[in-house]
Enzyme design. Structure first.
Site, short mmCIF file in Angstrom:
data_model
loop_
_atom_site.label_atom_id
_atom_site.label_comp_id
_atom_site.label_asym_id
_atom_site.label_seq_id
_atom_site.Cartn_x
_atom_site.Cartn_y
_atom_site.Cartn_z
N LYS A 35 0.83 -1.20 0.00
CA LYS A 35 0.00 0.00 0.00
C LYS A 35 0.87 1.26 0.00
CE LYS A 35 -0.53 0.13 5.04
NZ LYS A 35 -1.48 0.23 6.16
N ARG A 131 -10.96 1.01 15.30
CA ARG A 131 -10.88 1.83 14.10
C ARG A 131 -11.85 1.27 13.06
NH1 ARG A 131 -5.04 2.37 11.39
NH2 ARG A 131 -5.55 0.20 10.84
N TYR A 260 16.73 29.96 7.17
CA TYR A 260 15.52 30.69 7.56
C TYR A 260 15.40 30.79 9.08
CZ TYR A 260 13.63 30.49 2.80
OH TYR A 260 13.43 30.65 1.46
N MET A 308 12.84 24.51 0.95
CA MET A 308 12.05 23.72 0.00
C MET A 308 12.94 22.83 -0.87
SD MET A 308 9.32 24.89 -2.93
CE MET A 308 8.01 25.28 -1.76
#
Length: 370
Positions: A35, A131, A260, A308
């Site tokens: 998956k 769940r 940053y 990024m």
């Protein structure tokens, strides 16, 4: 020249990890879980590598199963979340998919459908995950119903463990007691009750949970799902190596910030290497200063926030590392040294599942066999 970031995939390691999963549970058969694009590794490539070994595969949904069928995979494929619309049942029957049933409406849809043939049903027992699935009384009622249905050619009990990866196994043992009581009850009524219980953590560490089938997922890709030491985990081999290069080097004076927000402040004259990899590639932006990387096989660490398209690492103690130096973000470096994706995940306050599945399509996957 192409951007140097790539995800190298070692399919020999994948097959090794599958064989290890079989060794963990020699009395059981192993569904290879593919998956989420094989946990970010490429579902079709991984399926083709495992098809000679695995008797069946497992995915989350019909779209993932159809991708494998269209790629030539003809082994049984379990839909772990079942179907979402009644119209999928015709495809499930036609393609020979095995489907989980976890809700009343799904069972009702099976019974009223006109199918080209009966389906293999995996009835979900909520043993404590809370769940998906049925509690004991509803499960027994539906089991009896499906066992008599001409629309069904086989019924399995499937469940999921909530805490098998942890240190405290009390709740996992509670779930096992619920499963065993349910099996005993059905077997006393004369039913055979084939089970699929164990995920990767239970495959590695909970022998009583392995059943007729088990379903290794994360462990196939070489990451360790356990919070405690385990001899099988120590033998896992990483399948994905996320690799890039240093594309620039600069010197920063003491007291100067990097990146940053100026999170990293140089405490000495510092050589900073800029690496072509960032959160736009799927590398976790939450990586803290000190998150390990390998540069030419030697350990150093991230210094400054991940951008990024780039991240920055401290090269001060690696004086020979320069532009073009190989950077291993996780996996196996060319000299054989390794950096576990699990270790990187801890520095990002996340889990290896997130890192592996988060690598984005712009990162090329390069398949190798060793």
């Amino acid at each position: 020249m192409a951007r140097p970031l790539r995800a190298k995939l070692d399919l020999d390691a994948l097959r090794h990890n599958y064989r290890l999963a079989c060794e963990c549970a020699p009395e059981s058969r192993a569904l290879a879980v593919l998956k989420a694009n094989a946990y970010g590794h490429g579902a079709l490539a991984c399926a083709r590598a495992l098809e000679p070994l695995a008797p069946a595969f497992a995915v989350a949904c019909i779209e993932e199963a159809l991708e494998l069928r269209e790629g030539g995979i003809d082994k049984p494929i379990v839909l772990l979340e079942g179907f979402f619309e009644e119209s999928e049942l015709e495809i499930i029957a036609r393609e020979g998919f095995w489907t989980t049933l976890h809700s009343d409406w799904q069972i009702e849809a099976v019974e009223r459908s006109r199918l080209p043939g009966p389906i293999n049903a995996w009835l979900k027992f909520d043993s404590g995950m809370h769940r998906l699935g049925f509690g004991t009384e509803d499960f027994v009622r539906h089991w009896r119903r499906l066992a008599l249905s001409p629309k069904v050619c086989g019924v399995h009990l499937v469940t999921h463990f909530a805490t098998a990866d942890g240190v405290d196994m009390a709740y996992a043992n509670h779930q096992l007691a619920e499963i065993e009581a349910l099996r005993y009850r059905l077997e006393a009524e004369g039913y055979e009750v084939p089970c699929c219980l164990a995920n990767s953590p239970a495959t590695l560490a909970l022998a009583r949970a392995r059943g007729q089938w088990h379903r290794p997922g994360l462990m196939l890709y070489g990451a360790d799902p356990l919070e405690r030491a385990n001899p099988f985990s120590a033998r896992l081999r990483p399948v994905m190596t996320l690799e890039s290069e240093v594309i620039a080097v600069r010197s920063v004076e003491p007291g100067e910030p990097v990146g940053y927000g100026g999170r990293f402040i140089a405490s000495r004259q510092t050589r900073i290497g800029v690496v072509a990899c960032g959160y736009g590639d799927g590398y976790d932006r939450h990586a803290v200063d000190g998150t390990p990387v390998l540069v030419d096989g030697r350990r150093t660490a991230i210094a400054g926030k991940v951008s990024m398209d780039m991240l920055t690492v401290d090269l001060t103690d690696l004086p020979t590392a320069d532009i073009g130096a190989k950077v291993t973000l996780w996996g196996r470096a060319e000299d054989g040294s390794q950096l576990s994706v699990d270790e990187v995940a801890r520095h990002c306050d996340t889990i290896s599942y997130t890192l592996l599945t988060g690598i984005l399509p712009r990162v090329p996957r390069i398949v190798s066999v060793g």
